[in-house]
Write an enzyme that holds these catalytic residues in place. Structure first.
Site, PDB file in Angstrom:
ATOM      1  CE  LYS A   1      80.800 -13.643 173.177  1.00  0.00           C
ATOM      2  NZ  LYS A   1      81.895 -12.969 173.941  1.00  0.00           N
TER       3      LYS A   1
ATOM      4  CB  SER B   1      82.728 -15.792 176.440  1.00  0.00           C
ATOM      5  OG  SER B   1      82.808 -14.452 175.997  1.00  0.00           O
TER       6      SER B   1
ATOM      7  CB  SER C   1      85.542 -12.921 175.799  1.00  0.00           C
ATOM      8  OG  SER C   1      85.288 -13.491 177.060  1.00  0.00           O
TER       9      SER C   1
END
Ligand SMILES: [Mg+2]
Ligand SMILES: [Zn+2]
Lengths: 482, 489, 96
Positions: B79, B154, B178
């Protein structure tokens, strides 16, 4: 009507740790700009702090030295505000649970001692340094600002006094006492010039007897004890003038301008002082159990106040005691050793703060290169006591000892400074002096006492100053009166 | 089965047997990525050269008998809120456009020394604030199961990459769900470890007391062995756990016989799609058939957990994002004074959701509102911990849906923050308590969209959590894979 | 309870230079969110647990030893403006 100033002082002390408060960068002063920086103290994305154990133990030491209580549990908070040299946009500080709280310092100003309460001592971190290029001393005239983050994250102890200070002189005395303790603890360079110790004063005035506090004004930027005293003094007068002219004091921060010797207002944007404190989520609570506190307490050195008390108990008067107390460490150890070896404390203290200190100043040598030791000083005191050497000759003996010529007795011998105290040797000299000064003798007999002094002088000269004046005096009188 | 579809365990076995090389594996994954990125936009940066270099090194090491562990030679996706030295890291924000970190996050250096092959940096909602990966300054990501829908967020980029095969395993951060919610919406396994067990050093902070890095994987075993490779004490993180770590694979294959499982009463009803509730109910009965003692438990504070979260997380974020001021790195606007420069740089650099949360958090901490909002939210957080403690004194693990809904259409919730926030209703409590939780895919709804099942466990209860998760996986027998038409970019 | 929000003040605290229109929009959205968030006030009783670390850690410190700092050029290479070793910004109009 008469006005009473009410003053509280906030002191920021930079700790002299090897590394910074929350990262491993060097905390040393004076490096090239932005060379002691890392992700943590530059607040790069993703970096998080880890506290320095040494700094925590040193703030505990500072608190204990100021007679504070150490909290059994303490937490860090974030103090949020934006400023160019505050890289995270918040300062890691403490809010409602400081490491140390409720202490006091006793200060003495012309013989009058007062106890200044200490509200708290908390741990925080320093900011970076802004240099305002094109700066004329007024921040708002700068053309641009250069930022150096070497100081960012250096451990800071903030000590907040209670509003117990009542004059500019007391403000100075408090600051000096605080500095001397911090220096004694060895936890900070405590150099005002380098900003490793900084003072802010909160000042308000009220009428004598009034118990409510007036509107306080904070003054900053005093970089010497003298400027602290002057700034406080100026601000007190300014406030009295404002109020007596029917004006009102505005709560604000004012900047001390050393050259102009005035304080002027620093404009701060409305609302900018809502710091939105909240517990620092990157750190866990600190728990200071009694075992830890006691282990720190056991490392505390003798502090100036304790030392002054000890000297006074040795029979030194307050002045001599405080002079010796603030004398260089080696001189103080010589004193302790000399007393140990039997010297009268007062005599030892007088030698060290007088002749020895003068010698150091004259020869520009540092106290730790002294060859003098306690035994030698005790011996010097003894031979003066015994009348082996005159007190004036003793100074010469000291010179010899300091020059490494040997022990006081041997120096006195070698330099031929030993007094003639055996009566038979002196009687001859006295007799011949009297023979040569018949006129003086008859004047004395006619009641002119003062000629004795003249005759003593003659005997001393004849003996090249080696005669013991006491004995000479006795001999002369017995001859003259006899 | 093509190489990019392999699990970590399977690929590892073939690498060690010499059947395949790390370079072949990397090529396969990079090829899959370039064929699917146009539709998915899972990655912000693909580091082809770096990946092939690392793969070659992994092959050379194996040839020399050096085996760095389960991720040796495995292509992974990071990420883009994890700092990677020399590789652009933006957290999907304009304010960090072009930012190249001078250091690796602790997790990243562990992965590198573990022989992992970093394929690239994946898309996320700006600063991990969102549940759809639509709040990215560099464009949204899409769901491999239906490119008209969101992958969740996310960590939507990592989830899409793993689901699509453009990485064998991915890494995300989970502040309110997330990792678990996008895993649920993309039909993979996503896991949030116990707070403090995976270092946060080098993870661009959203809400420090809630953020945890964790794996997104093809199956439960991969998730467990990946976790084992990244967690552990880190002296650079003051909240890092310094004690004994459990072995996440310890209880594999033990089944749920004799375990007591609690169905969370508050995580059902209004707002939960029937298909989701049906699939979850079916799995619950399968679990009791498999020998689990399933009981319903109530954790009343779950009803106000979302409210507490949307005060605590923005409050911490408002401070965590204060460092982005246009002075030392990142986007700088022109300004006559430092103050103007900061205020303009921030206004220009942050997107609307981030700006909204900074304002929200600033308000919640400001004078006059602190007690009613932030202070009270902290009290609720404590109460949630107490509810969990009570529940875990009665059951071994808690079970629920991971998300009340399946993947929703792109744009469906972008204009309604509150609706978007409700996506995390099932996952937020474990962040507030700091406990571990995992999402396991249990099937598809009538539209062919994945449904996730959440298993929550007490602090450091990863072993029992994975034990249940593995059984859920076995019972579900979910092996569907999304079909994405490959188009050359 | 109707929640009053001085959005301009909040934006100033957050150092965000937003247009009047944007401020108005955010004020509306914050109103809706805070209205929902106000549910935290429904909590009854006073919880005893510390909301700090979930595992209740205390006393995490590092020893006072230096570790290498970053290379200055690498650091300044990310800065929008720098000059002989310093980060550069326009003058401050006010002090903190
Ligand atoms: Mg301070
Ligand atoms: Zn540093």
């Amino acid at each position: 009507m008469s006005w009473e100033p009410v003053i509280g002082i906030e002191v920021h002390v930079e700790l002299a740790t090897e590394s910074k408060m929350f990262c491993g960068c060097s905390a040393a002063f004076g490096a090239e700009p932005n060379t002691n920086v890392c992700p943590v103290c530059l607040a790069l994305p993703g970096a998080i702090p880890v506290p320095n154990r040494q700094a925590i133990e040193w703030i505990m030491a500072v608190g204990l030295a100021f007679n504070c209580e150490v909290s059994d549990r303490s937490v860090f908070h974030r103090k949020n505000y934006f400023y160019a040299d505050l890289p995270k946009g918040y300062q890691i500080s403490q809010f409602d649970i400081p490491v140390c709280h409720d202490g006091h310092l006793d200060i003495t100003v012309d013989g009058h001692t007062s106890r200044i309460g200490i509200e708290r001592a908390h741990m925080e971190e320093d900011t970076g340094k802004s240099t305002h290029v094109g700066d004329s001393g007024r921040i708002h005239s700068a053309e641009s600002t250069l930022l150096d983050f070497n100081r960012s994250g250096v451990p800071l102890v903030e000590v907040v006094s209670r509003p117990d200070i009542r004059s500019a002189a007391e403000s100075r005395a408090y600051a000096q006492e605080l500095r001397s303790i911090v220096a004694e603890l060895g936890v900070s360079d405590a150099r005002l010039e380098e900003g490793s110790i900084r003072f802010d004063a909160n000042i308000s005035i009220r009428q004598e007897g009034e118990t409510e506090l007036g509107t306080k004004v904070e003054i900053k930027n005093m970089n010497s004890f003298r400027s602290l005293e002057r700034a406080v003094d100026y601000e007190i007068k300014r406030q009295i003038d404002v109020v007596e002219a029917g004006g009102k004091i505005v709560q604000e921060t004012r900047h001390w301008d050393e050259e102009a010797a005035v304080t002027h207002s620093m404009r701060t944007k409305e609302g900018s002082s809502d710091y939105r404190y909240f517990t620092e989520p990157d750190l866990v609570p600190m728990v200071m159990d009694s075992e830890w506190v006691e282990s720190v307490r056991s490392t505390l050195p003798e502090l100036p106040a304790q030392r002054r008390a000890r000297y006074e108990s040795q029979g030194l008067d307050a002045h001599l005691g405080s002079v010796l107390s603030s004398a260089p460490g080696p001189l103080r150890s010589i004193h302790d050793a000399a007393v140990e070896a039997g010297a009268t404390p007062k005599v030892s203290a007088n030698w060290l703060t007088g002749e020895v200190t003068a010698y150091l100043r004259r020869t520009e040598t540092s106290a730790d290169s002294l060859t003098l030791n306690g035994e030698a000083l005790a011996e010097l005191a003894a031979i003066v006591e015994e009348g082996v050497v005159s007190s004036s000759a003793a100074k010469e003996v000291l010179e010899g000892v300091l020059a490494g010529e040997g022990s006081p007795r041997s120096v006195a011998e070698a330099r031929d400074l030993v007094q003639i105290s055996d009566t038979s040797a002196l009687e001859e000299i006295v007799a011949s002096v009297l023979a040569d000064n018949q006129e003086a003798v008859s004047n004395y007999r006619a009641g002119e006492q003062k000629v004795v002094g003249f005759l003593v002088g003659q005997v001393m000269r004849a003996s090249q100053g080696k005669a013991d004046p006491k004995i000479v005096n006795q001999l002369l009188r017995s001859k003259l009166d006899g | 089965m093509t190489l990019h579809e392999l699990t970590v365990a399977a690929a590892g076995a073939r690498l060690r047997s010499g059947e395949i090389t790390a370079v072949e594996l990397a090529e396969s994954v990079l090829g899959r990525a370039s064929a699917t990125e146009a539709q998915l936009h899972a990655y912000l940066t693909i580091d082809r050269e770096g990946a092939l270099e690392a793969a070659a090194k992994a092959d050379a090491d194996l040839a020399d008998g050096i085996d760095n562990g389960p991720l040796h030679g495995i292509p992974i996706a990071l990420k883009d809120n994890m700092c990677t030295r020399g590789l652009e890291t933006t957290a999907s924000s304009q304010i960090l456009a072009g930012y190249v970190p001078p250091y690796d996050a602790t997790v990243v250096s562990r992965l590198r020394s573990g022989g992992a092959v970093v394929v690239g940096k994946t898309n996320l909602d700006e600063f991990a604030m969102g549940s759809s990966t639509e709040n990215s300054a560099y464009g949204a990501s899409y769901n491999p199961w239906d490119i008209g829908r969101v992958p969740g967020g996310s960590s939507g980029g990592s989830a899409a990459a793993v689901a699509a095969g453009s990485a064998l395993v991915g890494f995300g951060s989970d502040t309110g769900g997330s990792i678990r919610q996008p895993a649920s919406l993309t039909g993979i396994v996503g896991m949030k470890p116990t707070y403090g067990t995976v270092s946060r050093y080098g993870l661009i902070a959203f809400a420090s007391s809630l953020d945890q890095i964790g794996p997104l994987a093809r199956n439960v075993e991969d998730a467990a062995l990946t976790l084992d490779a990244i967690w552990g004490y880190d002296p650079r993180d003051a909240t890092s756990y310094a004690g004994e770590y459990p072995n996440p694979l310890e209880d594999f294959g033990k089944g749920v016989d004799g375990l007591k499982l609690g169905v969370v009463k508050e995580l059902s009803g209004d707002g939960y799609e029937p298909a989701v509730e049906a699939a979850v109910a079916a799995m619950i009965s399968r679990l009791s058939d498999a020998g689990a003692d399933v009981v319903e438990v109530s954790l009343p504070t779950f009803d106000i957990a979302l409210s507490a979260y949307y005060l605590i997380a923005p409050a911490e974020a408002s401070a965590n994002l204060a460092r982005f001021d246009g002075i030392r790195y990142g986007h700088r606007a022109t300004g006559k004074t430092t103050e103007a420069l900061m205020a303009k740089s921030r206004a220009e650099g942050f997107g609307p959701e981030v700006t909204r949360r900074i304002l929200l958090g600033t308000y919640a901490l400001s004078a006059g509102y602190y007690d009613a909002f932030y202070g009270q939210a902290q009290r609720v957080r404590s109460a949630i911990r107490e509810d969990f403690s009570t529940a875990y004194s009665q059951v071994d693990a808690l079970i629920s849906p991971t998300s009340p809904t399946v993947a929703f259409p792109a744009g469906a919730r972008t204009d309604d923050p509150l609706a978007m926030y409700l996506s995390d209703i099932c996952t937020i409590p474990s962040n507030l308590s700091g406990h571990p939780a995992v999402s396991v895919p249990i099937g598809l709804d009538h539209q062919g969209l994945p449904i996730g099942f959440q298993v929550m466990a007490p602090a450091l209860g990863e072993a029992v959590m994975f034990r249940v998760a593995e059984e859920v996986e076995r019972l579900a027998g979910f092996d569907a894979r999304p079909e994405i038409e490959e188009v050359a970019r | 309870m109707p929640i009053e929000i001085d959005i301009a003040h909040v934006a100033r605290l957050a150092r965000l230079d937003l247009s009047e229109d944007d401020l108005a929009g955010y004020k509306t959205q914050l109103g809706i969110i805070l209205d929902h968030a106000a549910k935290v006030q429904e909590l009854e009783g006073e919880p005893t647990q510390d909301p700090a670390h979930p595992l209740g850690f205390v006393n995490a410190y590092r020893e006072d030893v230096r570790s290498p700092s970053l290379d200055r050029d690498e650091v300044l290479s990310q800065a929008p403006e720098s000059s002989n070793g310093y980060f550069v910004v326009p003058p401050a109009l006010e002090t903190e």
